[in-house]
Write an enzyme that holds these catalytic residues in place. Structure first.
Site, PDB file in Angstrom:
ATOM      1  N   GLY A   3       1.081  -1.793  -0.219  1.00 21.58           N
ATOM      2  CA  GLY A   3       0.085   0.357  -0.154  1.00 21.58           C
ATOM      3  C   GLY A   3       1.272   1.239  -0.055  1.00 21.58           C
ATOM      4  N   MET A  40      -3.337  -7.468  -7.542  1.00 21.32           N
ATOM      5  CA  MET A  40      -2.881  -8.740  -7.950  1.00 21.32           C
ATOM      6  C   MET A  40      -4.039  -9.434  -8.481  1.00 21.32           C
ATOM      7  SD  MET A  40      -0.252  -7.031  -8.122  1.00 21.32           S
ATOM      8  CE  MET A  40       0.626  -8.350  -8.597  1.00 21.32           C
ATOM      9  N   ASN A  78      -5.359   2.147 -13.017  1.00 17.02           N
ATOM     10  CA  ASN A  78      -4.272   1.045 -12.856  1.00 17.02           C
ATOM     11  C   ASN A  78      -3.146   2.046 -13.152  1.00 17.02           C
ATOM     12  OD1 ASN A  78      -3.441  -1.618 -11.917  1.00 17.02           O
ATOM     13  ND2 ASN A  78      -2.449  -2.083 -14.069  1.00 17.02           N
ATOM     14  N   ILE A 132      -6.966 -10.288 -12.027  1.00 15.29           N
ATOM     15  CA  ILE A 132      -7.338  -9.241 -12.617  1.00 15.29           C
ATOM     16  C   ILE A 132      -9.366  -9.046 -11.796  1.00 15.29           C
ATOM     17  CG2 ILE A 132      -8.775  -9.817 -14.673  1.00 15.29           C
ATOM     18  CD1 ILE A 132      -5.355 -11.162 -14.576  1.00 15.29           C
ATOM     19  N   LEU A 133      -9.890  -8.577 -12.958  1.00 18.35           N
ATOM     20  CA  LEU A 133     -11.150  -7.876 -12.453  1.00 18.35           C
ATOM     21  C   LEU A 133     -12.023  -8.531 -13.913  1.00 18.35           C
ATOM     22  CD1 LEU A 133     -10.719  -4.027 -11.705  1.00 18.35           C
ATOM     23  CD2 LEU A 133     -11.660  -6.442 -10.021  1.00 18.35           C
ATOM     24  N   HIS A 171       0.661   0.258 -13.530  1.00 20.28           N
ATOM     25  CA  HIS A 171       1.596  -0.901 -13.590  1.00 20.28           C
ATOM     26  C   HIS A 171       3.532  -0.561 -13.987  1.00 20.28           C
ATOM     27  CE1 HIS A 171       2.467  -4.719 -15.798  1.00 20.28           C
ATOM     28  NE2 HIS A 171       2.788  -4.153 -16.532  1.00 20.28           N
ATOM     29  N   ASN A 186       1.750   3.360  -2.732  1.00 23.14           N
ATOM     30  CA  ASN A 186       1.032   3.729  -3.578  1.00 23.14           C
ATOM     31  C   ASN A 186      -0.286   4.513  -3.063  1.00 23.14           C
ATOM     32  OD1 ASN A 186       2.011   4.130  -6.236  1.00 23.14           O
ATOM     33  ND2 ASN A 186       2.757   2.034  -5.640  1.00 23.14           N
TER      34      ASN A 186
HETATM   35  C1  GRF Z   1       3.310  -1.438  -8.136  1.00 24.26           C
HETATM   36  O1  GRF Z   1       4.690  -1.066  -7.821  1.00 24.26           O
HETATM   37  C2  GRF Z   1       2.680  -1.599  -8.778  1.00 24.26           C
HETATM   38  O2  GRF Z   1       2.897  -0.542  -9.912  1.00 24.26           O
HETATM   39  C3  GRF Z   1       2.762  -3.030  -9.184  1.00 24.26           C
HETATM   40  O3  GRF Z   1       2.541  -3.154  -7.348  1.00 24.26           O
HETATM   41  C4  GRF Z   1       2.838  -2.634  -6.577  1.00 24.26           C
HETATM   42  C5  GRF Z   1       2.467  -2.378  -5.367  1.00 24.26           C
HETATM   43  O4  GRF Z   1       3.211  -1.789  -4.139  1.00 24.26           O
HETATM   44  N1  GRF Z   1       1.127  -3.379  -9.276  1.00 24.26           N
HETATM   45  P1  GRF Z   1       2.536  -0.956  -3.391  1.00 24.26           P
HETATM   46  O5  GRF Z   1       1.102  -1.785  -2.728  1.00 24.26           O
HETATM   47  O6  GRF Z   1       1.687   0.706  -3.519  1.00 24.26           O
HETATM   48  O7  GRF Z   1       3.309  -0.241  -1.905  1.00 24.26           O
END
Ligand code: GRF
Length: 185
Positions: free
Chosen positions: A14, A88, A105, A90-91, A107, A16
């Protein structure tokens, strides 16, 4: 400022989500995070939801049941935007269609290169000279929706999976928020 009611989907740490919460606490940032959804009950990111008193929903392994429950909650909280922030799972096409609003999203590669999992390993194996992250709309095909923005850095010979991950994630924190502003304003 009128803020867009937003739901963030997570599966892990988390980091992000943390940046999104901090930014959304800012008067000028155009989203309000009303709900967090996690498909992992032990996702570290859930601690952030608790800390900031954001309602959260934990999904179980039954995808169709989970998605139905999620759709109900999205209605309850009047959600107009979903952010997949390290989600992680897929919807389903059905979920995307029934939600009917924007899903974005982030990526960890320069799409359309390296869709799917294990991006850092594949970037190194392929001897890429640069990598980075992409923020894009979600459509029914994996990591293939319209690109909102990308950020990149050059790879050096000392880079490893761990260093690429670290550098990519630093870019992601700004990329996600910039993309949101770009889409909403
Ligand atoms: C991110 O690097 C994103 O690009 C990928 O999963 C990671 C998630 O990291 N899909 P966090 O949970 O936000 O630390």
């Amino acid at each position: 400022m009128v803020k867009i009611n937003t739901c963030v989907f997570i599966s892990g740490k988390g980091s992000n989500l943390k940046r999104l919460i901090l930014n959304s606490n800012n008067y000028n940032f155009p989203i309000k995070i009303k709900l967090v959804v996690s498909n992992k009950k032990n996702a570290e990111g859930l601690r952030l939801a608790k800390k900031w008193s954001i309602p959260y929903l934990i999904l179980n392994k039954n995808q169709s049941l989970s998605e139905n429950k999620t759709l109900v909650k999205l209605k309850t909280y009047n959600i107009n935007l979903i952010l997949l922030s390290g989600y992680m799972r897929i919807l389903s096409k059905k979920f995307i269609r029934l939600f009917g609003k924007s899903i974005i999203n982030i990526h960890p590669s320069l799409l359309p290169k390296f869709k799917g999992l294990n991006t850092y390993e594949r970037v190194l194996k392929n001897k890429e000279t640069k990598t980075g992250c992409t923020v894009h709309f979600v459509n029914e095909k994996l990591d293939s929706g319209k690109i909102i923005l990308k950020k990149f850095f050059y790879i050096n010979e000392k880079d490893s999976v761990a260093s690429l991950k670290k550098k990519t994630q630093i870019l992601e924190y700004n990329a996600f928020s910039e993309a949101i502003i770009k889409v909403i304003k």
